[in-house]
Design a protein around this motif. Structure first.
Motif, short mmCIF file in Angstrom:
data_model
loop_
_atom_site.label_atom_id
_atom_site.label_comp_id
_atom_site.label_asym_id
_atom_site.label_seq_id
_atom_site.Cartn_x
_atom_site.Cartn_y
_atom_site.Cartn_z
N ARG A 292 -3.15 -7.06 5.04
CA ARG A 292 -1.96 -6.46 4.43
C ARG A 292 -2.37 -5.40 3.40
O ARG A 292 -1.87 -4.27 3.42
N LEU A 293 -3.29 -5.76 2.54
CA LEU A 293 -3.70 -4.85 1.46
C LEU A 293 -4.41 -3.62 2.02
O LEU A 293 -4.20 -2.50 1.55
N THR A 294 -5.25 -3.82 3.02
CA THR A 294 -5.97 -2.70 3.60
C THR A 294 -5.01 -1.76 4.32
O THR A 294 -5.17 -0.54 4.28
N ALA A 295 -4.00 -2.33 4.95
CA ALA A 295 -2.99 -1.48 5.60
C ALA A 295 -2.26 -0.63 4.56
O ALA A 295 -2.01 0.56 4.77
N TYR A 296 -1.97 -1.21 3.41
CA TYR A 296 -1.33 -0.43 2.35
C TYR A 296 -2.26 0.64 1.78
O TYR A 296 -1.83 1.74 1.47
N ARG A 297 -3.54 0.30 1.66
CA ARG A 297 -4.49 1.33 1.21
C ARG A 297 -4.50 2.49 2.18
O ARG A 297 -4.58 3.66 1.78
N GLY A 298 -4.41 2.17 3.47
CA GLY A 298 -4.38 3.22 4.49
C GLY A 298 -3.16 4.12 4.32
O GLY A 298 -3.25 5.33 4.47
N LEU A 299 -2.03 3.51 3.99
CA LEU A 299 -0.80 4.29 3.79
C LEU A 299 -0.97 5.27 2.63
O LEU A 299 -0.58 6.43 2.72
N THR A 300 -1.53 4.78 1.54
CA THR A 300 -1.73 5.64 0.38
C THR A 300 -2.63 6.81 0.74
O THR A 300 -2.36 7.95 0.35
#
Lengths: 380, 352
Positions: A292-300
């Motif tokens: 989940r967190l890595t996916a959000y980092r990707g979004l940023t």
């Protein structure tokens, strides 16, 4: 660093949550009944489209909400969280539409886009072939010009929803003499014609999500070439780049729910007191959170720098790996019950084997990471 | 939603990376590791820059920044494998700030922030990095914290020669009465950040090596057995990084999420640090097994960091307890409806 949603994102999420709470497609039909399942998802898409929720990331002029990439992620996350299905024409919405917006002519956009969102025309994807899987550019399906038409001969495979599709995003070879990436053209092919035969492909789960397509003299008008003759590889890459943009969040949430269900089932059997079980479930929770967190980092990274960082190529790998570990552990934990035909965990166990193959095998993802992220040399 | 550093934080990271690349080369690390000393010149320089007090409040002589900034420095010092007592000093200060009395804070924080006193933090009876030679050691024992002095430390040679280790027996020193869990959770994030830096360095060294090293007339990094190993190292490192940055952010912005975030970060980073540095030795082949190559400093640092304040298994057990605590208190969750007494993540709450 601010890992909370801003005002606009929160408002978007709250409006969506309220809508999802008020709208429910009802119980999912039996897995084996593919027609009923498709109709259920199509009717759900119409419900979504009526309130402009079918293509949130599409610009407003095409019937979307012009959602940002984070809002689009929120959309898929909330859809999964509410345990609602994807819209039936998800390939058209996530991949086909955005490809047309980049490469299509005004006439093509006007002709095709509205029918993607309102579920009146279903789309499928004709890329992979029996001899062209990971090496997609090796595809052999040929399209030959005949007057104002192209005539197509060849075979496609892994075509989800082909039996319901009106249009197929087809990549075919139009120049046999050009280098393999250069001689390709991207078409929209009408599926409702004699030259297109669809045969269901049964998977190890027993159901048939996919099909084989047999193309024998299928005709495509020249007006349905997307992005120009010989430019098919670039157009196809646009389609593939859109493949997991927001869907990653849907899959991530599905994994989360599956894990929550395993934990609850394990608890109800008194298994959480077993330290080996607790350790493994905690490990899966750690992996789910990292996903989940890595996916959000990707979004940023995409929002700030316009392109995915190294995280982007990691999430699909991490998701498939974790989902396979999760379903395998769940089956082991629940024993014979989970190995009984028709059991939910039996289905999940078998379905998960496809995760590390579909949408780019783990081996290909590792190659991509090694070459493009780490800059390692390619084997000649 | 913005999962990126601010411009100031990026600047801290760049500055730290550049400074340590010059001042803490592997030649320096080796020199001090072999002599069994810290790099006093470097420590003085870092203290002059205010690094040890980066997360200490300004009223106590620190810079008043947060755990995110501290994590950035820990990551970079891990990347350099620097021979300084930074981690012990900074985590001791974190704990005293979070759990100390006014007197304890006044006595220690200004000195620790200025690098004039050295600190350490760890579990009673266990190996504590930076403890030998420390002026003050925060010791965790039975859910509480104690403040021990340098005289309570028994020096121990550990396998990581880039640091001076020691043990403190339970019961030594005076109690540190405040919120021990909050103090330890912040320290966990700092250690996790150092492990992320160690992993990143091991990965970078390995990638550089396998591009250069040829066998069968081919750079070994072109072989998928090697390149896929490197990809796996990246997956471990980036996963630990995601979890650690989240933990650092939670410490500063949403402390109610910190217990879970810190346990996840330490579990992930401990595993990543050990896996990635072991993989680095393997990918370096025979040379990686020699004292002469520098990968072993990272491997050894990772072992001790992974163990510090509990290893991956310990923190997964903490995660498991948190997960169990969120379950519906009723025997049959399928039948229950949401009630006011249910926590927000309980299965009784509307399906997430």
């Amino acid at each position: 660093m601010d890992l909370t949603f801003n005002e606009r994102e929160t408002a978007f999420r709250d409006e969506l949550r309220a809508w999802l709470a008020a709208n429910d497609p009802g119980p999912r039909p039996e897995d084996a009944d593919e027609d009923a399942t498709f109709e259920w998802m199509r009717s759900w898409q119409r419900t979504m489209a009526a309130d402009k929720w079918a293509g949130v990331h599409w610009p407003e002029e095409y019937g979307g909400r012009g959602a940002t990439i984070t809002e689009s992620a929120i959309f898929f996350e909330e859809l999964g969280r509410a345990r609602r299905p994807l819209p039936a024409n998800v390939l058209g919405i996530v991949m086909g539409g955005p490809t047309l917006m980049v490469w299509g002519t005004d006439e093509q956009k006007e002709r095709f886009l509205p029918h993607i969102l309102d579920a009146s025309e279903h789309w499928c994807q004709g890329f992979s072939e029996p001899e062209a899987g990971s090496d997609l550019a090796a595809l052999k399906t040929r399209a030959v010009k005949d007057g104002d038409d192209w005539v197509v001969t060849g075979q496609k495979v892994w075509t989800s929803g082909a039996q319901y599709a009106k249009w197929c995003m087809l990549v075919a070879r139009t120049d046999m003499d050009a280098p393999k990436h250069k001689g390709l053209t991207y078409f929209l092919m009408d599926m409702e014609q004699e030259g297109v035969q669809v045969r269901p492909l049964r998977q190890i789960t027993g159901s048939a999500e996919f099909n084989e397509l047999f193309l024998e003299g299928a005709r495509i008008p020249d007006a349905n070439v997307i992005g120009g003759v010989g430019n098919g590889w670039k157009v196809a890459l646009t389609t593939l780049m859109n493949e997991r943009s927001g869907l990653a969040f849907f899959l991530q949430v599905r994994l989360r729910q599956l894990l929550d269900d395993v934990i609850e089932e394990a608890a109800s059997r008194g298994l959480l007191d077993d330290p080996v079980v607790a350790d493994k479930l905690a490990d899966l929770h750690v992996k789910a959170e990292i996903l989940r967190l890595t996916a959000y980092r990707g979004l940023t990274a995409i929002e700030k720098y316009g392109q995915p960082g190294p995280e982007g190529s990691l999430t699909k790998w991490l998701w498939s790996d974790t989902n396979q570990q999760l379903t395998s552990f769940a089956a082991e934990l629940f024993g014979d019950w989970a190995y009984t035909a028709g059991n939910r965990w039996a289905y999940e166990l078998m379905r998960a084997r496809g995760n590390s193959i579909e949408g780019g095998t783990t081996e290909i993802l590792k190659n991509i990471i090694a070459e493009r992220v780490l800059g390692l040399p390619r084997l000649k | 939603m913005n999962f990126d550093f601010t411009e100031d934080q990026h600047e801290i990271k760049r500055t730290a990376r550049d400074l340590l690349a010059k001042r803490s080369t592997f030649e320096k690390v080796r020199e001090h590791a072999e002599a069994g000393t810290y790099d006093g010149g470097l420590w003085k320089e870092l203290a002059g820059l205010g690094w040890p007090g980066i997360a200490v409040a300004e009223e106590h002589g620190g810079q008043g920044l947060g755990v995110v900034e501290l994590a950035i420095l820990c990551e970079e010092l891990g990347y350099a494998c620097a021979a300084t007592p930074f981690l012990g000093t900074a985590t001791a200060a974190l704990a005293i700030e979070a759990a100390g009395s006014d007197d304890q804070k006044a006595a220690w924080l200004p000195k620790l922030a200025a690098g004039e006193a050295r600190g350490a933090l760890g579990l009673a009876g266990q190996l504590i990095p930076d403890a030998a030679g420390a002026d003050v050691v925060v010791v965790a024992e039975d859910g509480g914290l104690r403040l021990a002095g340098g005289g309570d430390v028994e020096a121990v040679d550990a396998i990581d020669p880039t640091r001076r280790h020691g043990k403190v027996a339970g019961g030594a020193g005076e109690p540190l009465g405040g919120d021990a869990a909050a103090a330890l959770d912040r320290a966990l994030v700092a250690v996790a950040a150092e492990l992320v830096g160690v992993s990143q360095r091991a990965l970078d060294m390995t990638v550089a090596y396998v591009k250069d090293r040829k066998q069968f007339e081919t750079p070994v990094g072109a072989y998928q057995a090697v390149s896929h190993r490197c990809a796996q190292m990246l997956l471990h490192t980036e996963g630990a990084r995601s979890a650690t940055y989240f933990g650092a952010w939670a410490a500063d912005a949403e402390p109610e999420r910190l217990p879970e975030a810190a346990a996840i970060a330490k579990a992930a980073a401990s595993e990543a640090g050990k896996e990635v540095t072991a993989s680095a030795i393997q990918a370096h082949g025979g040379i990686g097994f020699t004292w002469e190559a520098d990968v072993h400093w990272l491997y050894k640092r990772a072992q001790l960091d992974a163990q510090l304040l509990g290893g991956a298994r310990t923190h997964r057990a903490a995660v498991a307890r948190l997960l169990a605590g969120r379950l519906c208190p009723r025997p049959s969750w399928q039948e229950c409806a949401s009630t006011a007494s249910c926590s927000s993540r309980c299965c009784c709450s509307p399906r997430r």
